[in-house]
Motif scaffolding. Structure first.
Motif, PDB file in Angstrom:
ATOM      1  N   THR A  81     -14.054  34.985 -14.179  1.00  0.00           N
ATOM      2  CA  THR A  81     -14.340  34.496 -12.838  1.00  0.00           C
ATOM      3  C   THR A  81     -14.128  32.993 -12.741  1.00  0.00           C
ATOM      4  O   THR A  81     -14.252  32.280 -13.746  1.00  0.00           O
ATOM      5  CB  THR A  81     -15.782  34.826 -12.429  1.00  0.00           C
ATOM      6  N   SER A  82     -13.816  32.531 -11.557  1.00  0.00           N
ATOM      7  CA  SER A  82     -13.703  31.089 -11.320  1.00  0.00           C
ATOM      8  C   SER A  82     -15.033  30.515 -10.832  1.00  0.00           C
ATOM      9  O   SER A  82     -15.191  29.306 -10.708  1.00  0.00           O
ATOM     10  CB  SER A  82     -12.612  30.814 -10.276  1.00  0.00           C
ATOM     11  N   LYS A  83     -15.996  31.399 -10.551  1.00  0.00           N
ATOM     12  CA  LYS A  83     -17.320  30.967 -10.102  1.00  0.00           C
ATOM     13  C   LYS A  83     -18.234  30.701 -11.293  1.00  0.00           C
ATOM     14  O   LYS A  83     -17.984  31.183 -12.405  1.00  0.00           O
ATOM     15  CB  LYS A  83     -17.970  32.045  -9.223  1.00  0.00           C
ATOM     16  N   GLU A  84     -19.304  29.967 -11.056  1.00  0.00           N
ATOM     17  CA  GLU A  84     -20.366  29.800 -12.043  1.00  0.00           C
ATOM     18  C   GLU A  84     -21.523  30.688 -11.628  1.00  0.00           C
ATOM     19  O   GLU A  84     -21.880  30.734 -10.449  1.00  0.00           O
ATOM     20  CB  GLU A  84     -20.805  28.335 -12.128  1.00  0.00           C
ATOM     21  N   TYR A  85     -22.103  31.382 -12.603  1.00  0.00           N
ATOM     22  CA  TYR A  85     -23.183  32.323 -12.307  1.00  0.00           C
ATOM     23  C   TYR A  85     -24.469  31.969 -13.044  1.00  0.00           C
ATOM     24  O   TYR A  85     -24.461  31.296 -14.083  1.00  0.00           O
ATOM     25  CB  TYR A  85     -22.768  33.745 -12.678  1.00  0.00           C
TER      26      TYR A  85
END
Length: 204
Positions: A111-115
């Motif tokens: 993913t390119s998001k941070e979770y």
């Protein structure tokens, strides 16, 4: 406060409703999908109280890619940085969170998001209007079987985001109309807002 809504998962591109994977407190090069003793602990078994979370967590998945902003999994929520910022902006502070790495079996980010992994505590008590709600109970022990129409007590001053301390609703995040509008403005992915009275009957 106006209307209240329940936040449900919504399927979309790279937003599966079911996440196929396993969560560890560290990445294991050998057999990354094998369950480990360290996968469990008070941070996953305690309910509605503040506890200590691991410094970081790893979700090893068979899915190709993630782009959602909110999911319920592993007795807590997986949220993106964007969703976290909204919670903090609205002054929501009854939750703990820790970094969550979303990777495949080769330890590659998917993913390119941070979770983050989030656990809420101090869930609201006594906010369901039992007289106005349409609730089905088990005859044997009187526990709630199904909530057909959920009505919240109007006299309570509800926060903009909250959970109700009820087993039937344990994985459902509720929010105000103001929070809903702000989330829609940010075009958060993989979620849908449903009127709170449908919280236990809506099917994603």
């Amino acid at each position: 406060m106006g209307n209240t809504y329940a936040i449900f998962k919504k399927e979309g591109i790279f937003c599966p409703t079911y996440l196929e994977g396993i969560m560890h407190t560290e990445f294991f090069e050998k057999d990354p999908f094998e369950a480990r003793d360290s996968d469990s602990g008070e941070w996953r078994t305690t309910r509605n109280i503040k506890t200590e979370l691991p410094e970081e967590l790893w979700f090893i998945t068979k899915d190709i890619k993630y782009a959602f902003d909110l999911r319920w999994d592993s007795q807590g929520f997986f949220i993106s940085t964007e969703f976290l910022k909204l919670l903090l902006k609205f002054g929501i502070n009854n939750f703990q969170y820790t970094k969550l790495h979303m990777v495949n079996k080769h330890k590659e980010s998917i993913t390119s998001k941070e979770y983050y992994y989030v656990r809420f505590y101090d869930r609201l008590e006594d906010v369901i209007d039992m007289e106005k709600s349409n609730i089905e109970f088990y005859k044997q022990d009187g526990r709630i079987k199904k909530i057909w129409d959920l009505q919240l007590k109007e006299s309570n001053t509800l926060p903009d985001v909250f959970l109700i301390n009820n087993t039937s609703l344990s994985s459902i995040l509720f929010c105000s109309e103001e929070f809903k509008k702000e989330a829609e403005k940010h075009k958060l992915k993989g979620i849908i807002f449903v009127p709170s009275n449908e919280a236990d009957v809506y099917m994603p």
